[in-house]
Design a protein around this motif. Sequence first.
Motif, short mmCIF file in Angstrom:
data_model
loop_
_atom_site.label_atom_id
_atom_site.label_comp_id
_atom_site.label_asym_id
_atom_site.label_seq_id
_atom_site.Cartn_x
_atom_site.Cartn_y
_atom_site.Cartn_z
N GLY A 51 0.81 -1.20 0.00
CA GLY A 51 0.00 0.00 0.00
C GLY A 51 0.85 1.26 0.00
O GLY A 51 2.07 1.21 0.11
N GLY A 52 0.19 2.40 -0.10
CA GLY A 52 0.91 3.67 -0.12
C GLY A 52 0.10 4.76 -0.78
O GLY A 52 -1.13 4.68 -0.86
N THR A 53 0.79 5.75 -1.27
CA THR A 53 0.12 6.93 -1.83
C THR A 53 -0.49 6.63 -3.19
O THR A 53 -0.25 5.58 -3.80
N ASP A 54 -1.29 7.57 -3.71
CA ASP A 54 -1.98 7.37 -4.97
C ASP A 54 -1.00 7.32 -6.15
O ASP A 54 0.05 7.98 -6.14
N ILE A 55 -1.37 6.55 -7.16
CA ILE A 55 -0.57 6.40 -8.37
C ILE A 55 -0.78 7.63 -9.26
O ILE A 55 -1.89 8.19 -9.31
N GLU A 56 0.27 8.05 -9.95
CA GLU A 56 0.18 9.20 -10.85
C GLU A 56 -0.88 8.93 -11.93
O GLU A 56 -0.76 7.99 -12.72
#
Length: 237
Positions: A51-56
Amino acid sequence: MPAPVLLPFGATPRKSDETYIRALEAAGLRVHVLRPGESPPPAFGGLVLAGGTDIEPARYGQPPHPANHPPEPARDALEADLIESAIAAGAPILAICRGMQMLAVARGGALVQHLPDVVGHSRHADAPPIDEKHRRAHTVVLAGPGRLHDLLGAGPIEVNSRHHQAVDPAQPGAGLRIVGRAEDGTVEALDWDIPNQLIAVQWHPEDIALGPPGPMRDQARALFEAFATAVREFAGA
């Protein structure tokens, strides 16, 4: 002993990173953490997409939604390269939350950038206290035939939830098929026809696997154990 599994993260360490490592090690796996700018080892036993931050959004041809979190393009690029390498090698892949989304995007799929716009609520973006990330948020029904259906049954199974984006059901990515959905239709699991190569879920089994005893923990641990078995089989191929 099999080669380590690769676990790419963003450039800045997060407290949740350790949870993935602990869950993988509890399944008997060695873990090699990668961050943007680092090179993978010459041999690896599998790939874990966390998981993590949103994809470009430019990666799937869309402008960013106002609710998006700042992307990390270097992590996106690293993971896209690793996905290509893992698929080419036939290495097992475990994709979790953002990881499942990254897999879909790398295969030419797209994302729903902000689920409340589609499902009319924000319950998927549950933000529990740090010591309660294992708790139930909703249920998921799994379709067969497929790896998850074989492991966990049709369900409905109880899962946690911590996301505001999801795989677009109209564009899941080349070769990928939707095998799990929440009650509101949100895509919760993907599979493909390469035996034993993929476990891809939208929830966070790493939190559940380290949580209190019960059916949810048993199901989460079954996913990690199945991935570990696939890694060992890949090493012996």
